[in-house]
Design a protein around this motif. Structure first.
Motif, PDB file in Angstrom:
ATOM      1  N   THR A  48      21.981  64.810 -12.062  1.00  0.00           N
ATOM      2  CA  THR A  48      23.313  65.058 -11.513  1.00  0.00           C
ATOM      3  C   THR A  48      24.322  64.148 -12.214  1.00  0.00           C
ATOM      4  N   GLY A  49      25.564  64.213 -11.791  1.00  0.00           N
ATOM      5  CA  GLY A  49      26.569  63.360 -12.422  1.00  0.00           C
ATOM      6  C   GLY A  49      27.956  63.686 -11.929  1.00  0.00           C
ATOM      7  N   LEU A  50      28.901  62.902 -12.405  1.00  0.00           N
ATOM      8  CA  LEU A  50      30.301  63.156 -12.057  1.00  0.00           C
ATOM      9  C   LEU A  50      31.194  62.786 -13.235  1.00  0.00           C
ATOM     10  N   THR A  51      32.331  63.426 -13.293  1.00  0.00           N
ATOM     11  CA  THR A  51      33.375  63.080 -14.261  1.00  0.00           C
ATOM     12  C   THR A  51      34.057  61.808 -13.785  1.00  0.00           C
ATOM     13  N   ALA A  52      34.270  60.862 -14.697  1.00  0.00           N
ATOM     14  CA  ALA A  52      34.899  59.599 -14.297  1.00  0.00           C
ATOM     15  C   ALA A  52      35.770  59.041 -15.419  1.00  0.00           C
ATOM     16  N   ASN A  53      36.941  58.550 -15.023  1.00  0.00           N
ATOM     17  CA  ASN A  53      37.765  57.837 -16.008  1.00  0.00           C
ATOM     18  C   ASN A  53      38.049  56.390 -15.574  1.00  0.00           C
ATOM     19  N   ALA A  54      37.586  56.003 -14.374  1.00  0.00           N
ATOM     20  CA  ALA A  54      37.730  54.604 -13.942  1.00  0.00           C
ATOM     21  C   ALA A  54      36.543  53.824 -14.486  1.00  0.00           C
ATOM     22  N   VAL A  55      36.551  53.687 -15.802  1.00  0.00           N
ATOM     23  CA  VAL A  55      35.417  53.159 -16.553  1.00  0.00           C
ATOM     24  C   VAL A  55      35.930  52.038 -17.436  1.00  0.00           C
ATOM     25  N   VAL A  96      31.838  51.314 -13.653  1.00  0.00           N
ATOM     26  CA  VAL A  96      32.473  52.569 -13.264  1.00  0.00           C
ATOM     27  C   VAL A  96      32.734  52.506 -11.765  1.00  0.00           C
ATOM     28  N   SER A  97      33.939  52.884 -11.394  1.00  0.00           N
ATOM     29  CA  SER A  97      34.334  52.861  -9.987  1.00  0.00           C
ATOM     30  C   SER A  97      34.122  54.263  -9.397  1.00  0.00           C
ATOM     31  N   ILE A  98      33.317  54.334  -8.347  1.00  0.00           N
ATOM     32  CA  ILE A  98      32.934  55.649  -7.796  1.00  0.00           C
ATOM     33  C   ILE A  98      33.324  55.746  -6.324  1.00  0.00           C
ATOM     34  N   ARG A 103      32.756  58.952  -1.289  1.00  0.00           N
ATOM     35  CA  ARG A 103      32.361  60.321  -0.917  1.00  0.00           C
ATOM     36  C   ARG A 103      31.515  61.001  -1.988  1.00  0.00           C
ATOM     37  N   SER A 104      31.364  60.371  -3.142  1.00  0.00           N
ATOM     38  CA  SER A 104      30.633  61.010  -4.246  1.00  0.00           C
ATOM     39  C   SER A 104      29.153  61.184  -3.902  1.00  0.00           C
ATOM     40  N   THR A 105      28.630  62.357  -4.204  1.00  0.00           N
ATOM     41  CA  THR A 105      27.199  62.604  -3.971  1.00  0.00           C
ATOM     42  C   THR A 105      26.350  61.926  -5.057  1.00  0.00           C
ATOM     43  N   THR A 106      26.962  61.612  -6.188  1.00  0.00           N
ATOM     44  CA  THR A 106      26.211  60.997  -7.303  1.00  0.00           C
ATOM     45  C   THR A 106      25.884  59.531  -7.019  1.00  0.00           C
ATOM     46  N   ARG A 107      26.685  58.914  -6.178  1.00  0.00           N
ATOM     47  CA  ARG A 107      26.551  57.485  -5.851  1.00  0.00           C
ATOM     48  C   ARG A 107      25.146  57.142  -5.377  1.00  0.00           C
ATOM     49  N   ARG A 131      33.257  70.899 -14.903  1.00  0.00           N
ATOM     50  CA  ARG A 131      32.013  71.180 -14.187  1.00  0.00           C
ATOM     51  C   ARG A 131      31.549  69.943 -13.388  1.00  0.00           C
ATOM     52  N   PHE A 132      31.661  68.767 -14.013  1.00  0.00           N
ATOM     53  CA  PHE A 132      31.184  67.548 -13.359  1.00  0.00           C
ATOM     54  C   PHE A 132      32.227  66.956 -12.406  1.00  0.00           C
ATOM     55  N   ALA A 133      33.380  67.577 -12.346  1.00  0.00           N
ATOM     56  CA  ALA A 133      34.397  67.141 -11.387  1.00  0.00           C
ATOM     57  C   ALA A 133      34.337  67.969 -10.104  1.00  0.00           C
ATOM     58  N   PRO A 148      32.278  68.651  -6.635  1.00  0.00           N
ATOM     59  CA  PRO A 148      31.304  67.910  -5.832  1.00  0.00           C
ATOM     60  C   PRO A 148      29.998  68.669  -5.607  1.00  0.00           C
ATOM     61  N   GLY A 149      28.921  67.907  -5.447  1.00  0.00           N
ATOM     62  CA  GLY A 149      27.620  68.502  -5.127  1.00  0.00           C
ATOM     63  C   GLY A 149      26.715  68.584  -6.336  1.00  0.00           C
ATOM     64  N   PRO A 150      25.569  69.302  -6.178  1.00  0.00           N
ATOM     65  CA  PRO A 150      24.602  69.408  -7.263  1.00  0.00           C
ATOM     66  C   PRO A 150      25.255  69.992  -8.511  1.00  0.00           C
ATOM     67  N   LYS A 151      24.836  69.517  -9.675  1.00  0.00           N
ATOM     68  CA  LYS A 151      25.488  69.944 -10.915  1.00  0.00           C
ATOM     69  C   LYS A 151      24.582  70.895 -11.698  1.00  0.00           C
ATOM     70  N   ASP A 152      25.228  71.906 -12.294  1.00  0.00           N
ATOM     71  CA  ASP A 152      24.551  72.911 -13.101  1.00  0.00           C
ATOM     72  C   ASP A 152      24.578  72.442 -14.558  1.00  0.00           C
ATOM     73  N   LEU A 200      41.466  63.509 -23.501  1.00  0.00           N
ATOM     74  CA  LEU A 200      42.342  62.540 -22.825  1.00  0.00           C
ATOM     75  C   LEU A 200      42.783  63.080 -21.477  1.00  0.00           C
ATOM     76  N   TYR A 201      43.116  62.157 -20.584  1.00  0.00           N
ATOM     77  CA  TYR A 201      43.630  62.526 -19.269  1.00  0.00           C
ATOM     78  C   TYR A 201      44.890  61.708 -19.025  1.00  0.00           C
ATOM     79  N   PHE A 202      45.986  62.396 -18.715  1.00  0.00           N
ATOM     80  CA  PHE A 202      47.272  61.717 -18.533  1.00  0.00           C
ATOM     81  C   PHE A 202      48.103  62.511 -17.529  1.00  0.00           C
ATOM     82  N   LYS A 219      46.584  65.668 -16.085  1.00  0.00           N
ATOM     83  CA  LYS A 219      46.281  66.808 -16.964  1.00  0.00           C
ATOM     84  C   LYS A 219      45.458  66.350 -18.164  1.00  0.00           C
ATOM     85  N   TYR A 220      44.644  67.282 -18.684  1.00  0.00           N
ATOM     86  CA  TYR A 220      43.946  67.019 -19.928  1.00  0.00           C
ATOM     87  C   TYR A 220      44.950  67.098 -21.079  1.00  0.00           C
ATOM     88  N   ARG A 221      44.735  66.244 -22.071  1.00  0.00           N
ATOM     89  CA  ARG A 221      45.645  66.192 -23.222  1.00  0.00           C
ATOM     90  C   ARG A 221      44.838  66.095 -24.505  1.00  0.00           C
TER      91      ARG A 221
HETATM   92  C1  LIG Z   1      39.571  63.327 -15.289  1.00  0.00           C
HETATM   93  C2  LIG Z   1      38.850  62.958 -14.005  1.00  0.00           C
HETATM   94  C3  LIG Z   1      38.496  61.645 -13.780  1.00  0.00           C
HETATM   95  C4  LIG Z   1      37.812  61.285 -12.611  1.00  0.00           C
HETATM   96  N1  LIG Z   1      37.463  59.970 -12.426  1.00  0.00           N
HETATM   97  C5  LIG Z   1      36.751  59.604 -11.333  1.00  0.00           C
HETATM   98  C6  LIG Z   1      36.310  58.256 -11.178  1.00  0.00           C
HETATM   99  O1  LIG Z   1      36.520  57.411 -12.028  1.00  0.00           O
HETATM  100  N2  LIG Z   1      35.592  57.960 -10.054  1.00  0.00           N
HETATM  101  C7  LIG Z   1      35.314  58.887  -9.095  1.00  0.00           C
HETATM  102  O2  LIG Z   1      34.674  58.548  -8.095  1.00  0.00           O
HETATM  103  N3  LIG Z   1      35.727  60.175  -9.222  1.00  0.00           N
HETATM  104  C8  LIG Z   1      36.407  60.553 -10.325  1.00  0.00           C
HETATM  105  N4  LIG Z   1      36.802  61.857 -10.496  1.00  0.00           N
HETATM  106  C9  LIG Z   1      36.492  62.826  -9.443  1.00  0.00           C
HETATM  107  C10 LIG Z   1      35.025  63.258  -9.464  1.00  0.00           C
HETATM  108  O3  LIG Z   1      34.630  63.740 -10.746  1.00  0.00           O
HETATM  109  C11 LIG Z   1      34.798  64.374  -8.424  1.00  0.00           C
HETATM  110  O4  LIG Z   1      35.151  63.889  -7.155  1.00  0.00           O
HETATM  111  C12 LIG Z   1      33.405  64.916  -8.402  1.00  0.00           C
HETATM  112  O5  LIG Z   1      33.430  66.112  -7.662  1.00  0.00           O
HETATM  113  C13 LIG Z   1      32.377  64.013  -7.765  1.00  0.00           C
HETATM  114  O6  LIG Z   1      31.158  64.717  -7.721  1.00  0.00           O
HETATM  115  P1  LIG Z   1      30.004  64.263  -6.722  1.00  0.00           P
HETATM  116  O7  LIG Z   1      30.622  64.088  -5.362  1.00  0.00           O
HETATM  117  O8  LIG Z   1      28.996  65.379  -6.759  1.00  0.00           O
HETATM  118  O9  LIG Z   1      29.451  62.957  -7.256  1.00  0.00           O
HETATM  119  C14 LIG Z   1      37.485  62.262 -11.646  1.00  0.00           C
HETATM  120  C15 LIG Z   1      37.847  63.594 -11.883  1.00  0.00           C
HETATM  121  C16 LIG Z   1      38.516  63.942 -13.055  1.00  0.00           C
HETATM  122  C17 LIG Z   1      38.886  65.386 -13.292  1.00  0.00           C
END
Ligand SMILES: Cc1cc2nc3c(=O)[nH]c(=O)nc-3n(C[C@H](O)[C@H](O)[C@H](O)COP(=O)(O)O)c2cc1C
Length: 164
Positions: free
Chosen positions: A31-38, A50-52, A55-59, A83-85, A87-91, A147-149, A152-154
């Protein structure tokens, strides 16, 4: 009174970032999630954070596996970011990946990656800060970052030359 969360989002929306996918687990449990707080946290020892969101299921999965990998996305991977943004199980279908030390999937086509053992988890309000000790990593051969700004994606644009 607490600082306005909408304004906080707007403020930090002006801080342009790259986009990563943080992954963990093997087999059907991947599984996994999209993150930019890295952030690259320390060189000696080699640490990344990485700050999560709580509520994230990946945590819980990262905690359970005691490891995670982080793939830095290229501008060709916007669909993976979306796709990774969600929530829930990832494909993972249609995505290529490889593994390094921990078994966490590293997305094919990423600009760079690290594979980490979980070092510590620190409280961070409505988030938790996951600190990983980097046990493997690499850089691919070029490409432009996603990029994210301002929400929006850039794309990267070449810098304009200074006026003479
Ligand atoms: C560009 C972008 C950056 C994101 N950065 C974070 C992040 O740093 N930390 C975080 O917890 N969620 C972040 N998210 C939101 C998670 O990707 C989103 O909540 C995701 O559904 C979590 O999946 P999960 O609950 O299955 O783990 C970001 C989303 C996007 C689109």
């Amino acid at each position: 009174m607490a600082f306005d969360s909408k304004l906080q989002r707007q403020v930090f929306g002006q801080f342009a970032t790259g986009v990563t996918v943080v992954t963990t687990g093997t087999g059907a449990d991947r599984t996994g999630l999209t993150a930019n707080a890295v952030c690259s946290l320390s060189l000696n020892p080699p640490l990344v954070l990485v700050s999560i969101d709580l509520r994230s299921t990946t945590r819980d999965e990262i905690r359970r596996n005691n490891s995670f990998a982080l793939s830095i996305l290229s501008d060709q991977q916007r669909e993976a970011s979306q796709r990774f943004a969600t929530p829930g199980p990832k494909d993972f279908s249609g995505l290529g990946w490889q593994t390094a030390e921990t078994g966490a999937p590293i997305l094919e086509g990423a600009l760079a990656w690290v594979d980490c053992r979980l070092h510590s988890v620190l409280p961070g309000g409505d988030h938790e800060i996951f600190v990983g000790e980097i046990v493997a990593g690499g850089v691919s051969e070029g490409g432009n970052p996603l990029l994210y700004f301002a929400g929006k994606y850039r794309d990267v644009a070449p810098a304009t030359p200074p006026a003479s």
